[in-house]
Design a protein around this motif. Structure first.
Motif, PDB file in Angstrom:
ATOM      1  N   ALA A 167      47.126  53.830  26.113  1.00 33.51           N
ATOM      2  CA  ALA A 167      48.486  53.147  26.260  1.00 33.51           C
ATOM      3  C   ALA A 167      48.203  51.732  26.261  1.00 33.51           C
ATOM      4  N   ALA A 168      47.178  51.196  27.416  1.00 33.57           N
ATOM      5  CA  ALA A 168      46.901  50.029  27.762  1.00 33.57           C
ATOM      6  C   ALA A 168      46.370  49.232  26.465  1.00 33.57           C
ATOM      7  N   GLN A 169      45.300  49.901  25.733  1.00 34.92           N
ATOM      8  CA  GLN A 169      44.994  49.247  24.729  1.00 34.92           C
ATOM      9  C   GLN A 169      46.161  48.871  23.700  1.00 34.92           C
ATOM     10  N   ALA A 170      46.984  49.716  23.480  1.00 29.95           N
ATOM     11  CA  ALA A 170      48.018  49.719  22.653  1.00 29.95           C
ATOM     12  C   ALA A 170      49.252  48.646  23.228  1.00 29.95           C
ATOM     13  N   ALA A 171      49.103  48.366  24.271  1.00 30.90           N
ATOM     14  CA  ALA A 171      50.364  47.521  24.850  1.00 30.90           C
ATOM     15  C   ALA A 171      50.130  46.015  24.258  1.00 30.90           C
ATOM     16  N   PRO A 172      51.166  45.381  23.707  1.00 31.44           N
ATOM     17  CA  PRO A 172      50.884  44.187  23.167  1.00 31.44           C
ATOM     18  C   PRO A 172      51.045  42.957  24.353  1.00 31.44           C
ATOM     19  N   ALA A 179      52.598  46.665  19.082  1.00 35.00           N
ATOM     20  CA  ALA A 179      51.601  47.083  18.362  1.00 35.00           C
ATOM     21  C   ALA A 179      51.787  48.427  17.369  1.00 35.00           C
ATOM     22  N   ARG A 180      50.831  48.545  16.680  1.00 37.68           N
ATOM     23  CA  ARG A 180      51.284  49.715  15.600  1.00 37.68           C
ATOM     24  C   ARG A 180      51.246  51.214  16.414  1.00 37.68           C
ATOM     25  N   PRO A 181      52.097  52.047  16.207  1.00 41.07           N
ATOM     26  CA  PRO A 181      52.361  53.320  16.704  1.00 41.07           C
ATOM     27  C   PRO A 181      50.949  54.057  16.670  1.00 41.07           C
ATOM     28  N   LEU A 182      50.574  54.622  17.926  1.00 45.45           N
ATOM     29  CA  LEU A 182      49.372  55.470  17.795  1.00 45.45           C
ATOM     30  C   LEU A 182      49.560  56.723  17.279  1.00 45.45           C
ATOM     31  N   PRO A 206      49.306  62.663  24.721  1.00 45.14           N
ATOM     32  CA  PRO A 206      48.457  61.794  26.036  1.00 45.14           C
ATOM     33  C   PRO A 206      48.192  60.556  25.308  1.00 45.14           C
ATOM     34  N   GLY A 207      48.304  59.575  26.193  1.00 46.44           N
ATOM     35  CA  GLY A 207      48.003  58.051  25.809  1.00 46.44           C
ATOM     36  C   GLY A 207      49.063  57.602  24.952  1.00 46.44           C
ATOM     37  N   GLY A 208      50.141  58.108  24.839  1.00 45.34           N
ATOM     38  CA  GLY A 208      51.357  57.448  24.157  1.00 45.34           C
ATOM     39  C   GLY A 208      51.143  57.620  22.467  1.00 45.34           C
ATOM     40  N   ILE A 209      50.207  58.821  22.350  1.00 45.68           N
ATOM     41  CA  ILE A 209      50.110  59.423  20.859  1.00 45.68           C
ATOM     42  C   ILE A 209      51.142  59.963  20.254  1.00 45.68           C
TER      43      ILE A 209
END
Length: 485
Positions: A167-172, A179-182, A206-209
């Motif tokens: 989630a932290a990596q995907a946060a803009p 960011a592109r959805p995981l 998990p992790g916003g997937i």
């Protein structure tokens, strides 16, 4: 990611489990991420166009990721599971202050090494089959992971090693677009098929997937408003709900759509190809098999047949083999590419078997050379294996002639379609007690009807008639199994 980290991971690719097969459906996973696996341990069951087979892993280690969910069809050569072969290896320290980014780095190192990194001679194999270079180049892969997905996966592995969440990596970052959805490739494909924009789906993984369930929830129609204000809650709750993939009227299912795949898909393609390639001719004969039924009863009490499967099909198979021996030209194949007739000096006798996954036709190799007890043992093993769904692709290849027993369903006869590449198929109808003229008098006798379909390019009417007549004559007078053999 450093070489030290990436060398920890091995990717197991879907092997070529049979000639001409390019894909398989993952039926069941026997392991989950975090499970310890050993070299040779079965990790999943897949269904090809011919059979269901179990896949052993060629590594020792800990399961890191299952790349696809159950029910997904995967092309040969595609990575399906990642294994950490050096669990517990310390990872290098993470950067002091990693900054959130909208997308993974342009060139992240691959988190998992190919089988090419494994020691020589350790290619994933299954019952004598391995991943050949040709098998992975037969056609473009439908399930290859796109470049953005590979980058996302690489980022997820790096995040796990560095203690950073997806989630932290995907946060803009501030001022950047969302960011592109995981989501994993199968979930993206599902969303595309259902016309769902992943950006509009609320992730619960998990992790916003985004998970499959999230996509299905987004695709579910909103509940309709009641037609009148006085509709009660009980009435709404009692309304039946149609199953997914069905067409409903007033909530009652009227149609159900079933995906065409696996054995059913392969059978349909083979039958269409056979029906419109080989000119079929079918001949019929109705015969008195009372003496054959008496022989079956006697063989069941014979000590040489103890423990073996003895039934009318055994004698019918032996009768057809003797008929082929007397008329060997029927046991041939048509080679269109070379414009040749290939005469077979062996008989691989196919037995059509109805299984929960559909119709399959395994064959008894070199059936012509087997004694009656050996043939009975081979038939028993073939039937048991087919019922368990464990028939291997090799067991269904290189057949020459087939028997289909439609009589077990109470059917009198039929016009069977040739198994592709074979010259003839014999259909056996139900054996029934019927009035029959025997020695000048009408008596109750055991009667059945045989139907022989053959490829008229290879077998003319005379040859086909002789094979059918010889088979019938043996079943009417089984002692010919001795005098004609």
């Amino acid at each position: 990611m450093t070489t030290e980290i990436s060398s920890r991971y091995r990717e197991f690719k879907l092997p070529d489990v049979g000639e001409g097969l390019t894909e398989a459906e993952i039926l069941k996973w026997y392991v989950q991420p975090g499970d310890t696996v050993t070299d040779g341990q079965v990790v999943c069951e897949v269904e090809t166009a011919k059979a269901a087979v179990e896949l052993p892993i060629p590594y020792d280690g800990v399961v890191h990721e299952l790349r696809f969910e159950e029910g997904v069809t995967v092309d040969v050569g595609t990575s399906i599971i990642t294994v950490d072969v050096a669990p517990g290896t310390a990872a290098p320290e993470a950067p002091a202050a990693p900054e959130p980014v909208a997308a993974p780095a342009a060139e992240p190192a691959a988190p998992a090494a190919d089988e090419d990194d494994a020691p020589k001679g350790r290619q994933p194999v299954l019952v004598g089959y391995g991943v050949s270079e040709a098998s992975t180049k037969r056609r473009a892969r439908k399930t290859d992971v796109p470049a953005p997905e590979k980058a996302a996966y690489a980022a997820s592995v790096q995040a796990e090693l560095n203690g950073t969440s997806l989630a932290a990596q995907a946060a803009p970052a501030a001022g950047e677009d969302r960011a592109r959805p995981l989501a994993k490739p199968p979930v993206r494909k599902l969303a595309k098929d259902l016309g769902i924009d992943l950006a509009s789906v609320t992730p619960t993984g998990p992790g916003g997937i985004v998970t499959r369930e999230d996509v299905h929830a987004a695709a579910a129609p909103a509940p309709a408003a009641p037609a009148a204000a006085d509709v009660s809650r009980e009435t709404v709750a009692a309304a039946p709900v149609a199953a997914p993939g069905s067409v409903s009227v007033d909530g009652v299912a009227r149609e159900t759509r079933i995906p065409i795949k696996g054995v059913r898909k392969a059978t349909a393609a083979a039958m269409v190809n056979s029906a419109f390639t080989a000119p079929h001719v079918t001949e019929f004969v109705t015969i008195d098999v009372t003496r054959t039924m008496k022989l079956v009863a006697e063989l069941k009490d014979d000590k040489d047949m103890a423990g073996l499967r003895v039934n009318p099909l055994l004698i019918i198979a032996k009768a057809l083999l003797v008929a082929i021996k007397r008329n060997p030209a029927v046991n041939a194949a048509w080679d269109e590419a070379n414009q040749e007739i290939v005469q077979k000096e062996y008989v691989n006798l196919g037995i059509a078997a109805a299984t929960p996954r559909g119709l399959i036709v395994p064959n008894i190799k070199d059936a012509h050379a087997k004694t009656l007890p050996e043939l009975a043992a081979a038939l028993g093993e073939l039937v048991a294996t087919a019922r368990e769904g464990k028939t291997s692709p090799a067991a269904m290849q290189h057949g020459t002639v087939t028997i289909t027993n439609v009589g077990v369903f109470g059917v009198d006869t039929g016009t069977p379609i040739l198994n592709p590449g074979e010259s003839a198929i014999l259909a056996v109808g139900a054996i029934k007690l019927q009035p029959w003229v025997h020695k000048g008098k009408v008596k109750a006798r055991q009667v059945t009807t045989l139907a022989l379909s053959f490829d008229h390019r290879l077998v003319d009417g005379e040859l086909g008639s002789k094979v059918l007549a010889d088979t019938a004559a043996i079943l009417e007078h089984p002692k010919r199994l001795i005098t004609w053999a």
